[in-house]
Design an enzyme around this catalytic site. Structure first.
Site, PDB file in Angstrom:
ATOM      1  N   LYS A 209       0.912  -1.239   0.080  1.00 32.57           N
ATOM      2  CA  LYS A 209       0.097  -0.094  -0.051  1.00 32.57           C
ATOM      3  C   LYS A 209       0.870   1.363   0.069  1.00 32.57           C
ATOM      4  O   LYS A 209       2.079   1.076   0.435  1.00 32.57           O
ATOM      5  CB  LYS A 209      -0.995   0.001   1.162  1.00 32.57           C
ATOM      6  N   ARG A 243      -3.863 -10.068   4.614  1.00 35.13           N
ATOM      7  CA  ARG A 243      -4.352 -10.113   3.198  1.00 35.13           C
ATOM      8  C   ARG A 243      -3.027  -9.493   2.409  1.00 35.13           C
ATOM      9  O   ARG A 243      -2.568  -8.311   2.609  1.00 35.13           O
ATOM     10  CB  ARG A 243      -5.503  -9.180   3.046  1.00 35.13           C
TER      11      ARG A 243
HETATM   12  C1  7PJ Z   1      -8.460  -4.300   1.640  1.00 33.78           C
HETATM   13  C2  7PJ Z   1      -9.357  -4.958   0.909  1.00 33.78           C
HETATM   14  C3  7PJ Z   1      -8.280  -4.132   2.761  1.00 33.78           C
HETATM   15  C4  7PJ Z   1      -9.973  -5.889   3.051  1.00 33.78           C
HETATM   16  C5  7PJ Z   1      -8.498  -4.169  -0.615  1.00 33.78           C
HETATM   17  C6  7PJ Z   1      -5.553  -2.766  -2.207  1.00 33.78           C
HETATM   18  C7  7PJ Z   1      -6.876  -2.286  -2.099  1.00 33.78           C
HETATM   19  N1  7PJ Z   1     -10.177  -5.800   1.834  1.00 33.78           N
HETATM   20  N2  7PJ Z   1      -9.492  -5.041  -0.287  1.00 33.78           N
HETATM   21  N3  7PJ Z   1      -8.863  -5.081   3.512  1.00 33.78           N
HETATM   22  N4  7PJ Z   1      -7.837  -3.509   0.276  1.00 33.78           N
HETATM   23  N5  7PJ Z   1     -10.828  -6.692   3.962  1.00 33.78           N
HETATM   24  O1  7PJ Z   1      -5.369  -4.204  -1.914  1.00 33.78           O
HETATM   25  O2  7PJ Z   1      -4.600  -2.062  -2.313  1.00 33.78           O
HETATM   26  O3  7PJ Z   1      -7.267  -3.561   3.305  1.00 33.78           O
HETATM   27  S1  7PJ Z   1      -8.326  -3.609  -2.360  1.00 33.78           S
END
Ligand code: 7PJ
Length: 262
Positions: A209, A243
């Protein structure tokens, strides 16, 4: 042990002419690779939620996501999550056998709570976001970033429980990068135990990020080490799910962390 969620995006590249079929094939290969690397959960996203992203239609998102869910479900026993804020996509994904609905809008969308409550097994990840993806990074402001986000997440967990979604089906996520300045993101990580003490598993999405890029002055492809440092910190503060785009590296980092802590 804590779990690793691998990210698979099905977003057709407008610069190639392969269209949906090619992007689905690539997404399936990507999922297969992440499973081989040790992912516990595959998170499938058909709509970009990155800052500045434009929305896609329900039909387009269904066409991207559902066939991929079915294909992974048929070939692997991995847990599957779908990253969506649309209730129709949620309903179809649940019918196709997903284990988790991952909603960056924390089920605030029309009919979303009902869509999840209609199942009695699917889990839901409630994420905090301030504003909407197109504009959320403009000027995010909080009275107290930790307390504000905690209050929001407690409010959303209560709304789920009131709708009949039992508490053992709920995961919470403070939403790194979603309407947060660099300092907000750092404060959230420093105080992450506040969220793990609420009694729900905490999911953390920090992989590559921009606040990492901001601190390290690194491009998106050069943010792995920074992402790993944050993954280890998050686990030490009680997070349950990381994640990530980089599954193999994150699995090793979490195994070492687990060996020390447990
Ligand atoms: C997240 C997400 C996060 C959850 C994205 C990226 C943006 N879902 N979906 N938490 N981020 N739960 O991956 O840079 O931080 S999309």
């Amino acid at each position: 042990m804590q779990k690793v969620m691998g990210i698979v995006n099905v977003t057709p590249d407008s610069f190639s002419d392969g269209g949906l079929f090619l992007s689905q094939n690539n997404a399936f290969k990507q999922a297969k690779q992440l499973i081989a690397e040790g992912a516990d959960i595959i998170d499938i996203g058909g709509e970009s939620t990155r800052p500045g992203a434009e929305p896609v239609s329900v039909q387009e998102e269904l066409d991207r996501v559902i066939p991929l869910v079915e294909k992974i479900r048929a070939e692997f026993s991995v847990s599957i999550s779908v990253d969506t804020s649309k209730s129709l996509v949620m309903r179809e994904a649940i019918a196709a056998g997903v284990d988790i609905i991952n909603d960056v809008m924390a089920l605030t969308g029309e009919d979303s709570i009902a869509a999840v409550a209609a199942s009695d097994t699917v889990k839901v990840c409630l994420m905090h976001m301030q504003g909407e993806p197109r504009t959320m990074q403009k000027n995010p402001k909080y009275d107290n970033v930790i307390e504000d986000i905690k209050a929001f997440l407690l409010m959303r967990t209560q709304a789920c429980i009131n709708a009949g979604i039992t508490s053992n089906r709920i995961i919470i996520d403070p939403g790194f990068g979603f309407g947060k300045t660099v300092v907000h993101n750092l404060l959230l990580m420093k105080n992450l135990q506040v969220f793990s003490q609420l009694g729900y598993p905490v999911l953390v999405g920090i992989s590559r990020k921009s606040f990492i890029g901001n601190i390290l002055n690194k491009q998106v492809t050069e943010r792995l080490y920074g992402s790993l440092a944050l993954a280890v910190l998050a686990i030490s503060k009680g997070a349950s799910i990381i994640r990530t785009h980089d599954v193999a590296a994150t699995v090793d980092a979490l195994k070492m962390t687990d060996a020390v802590l447990n």
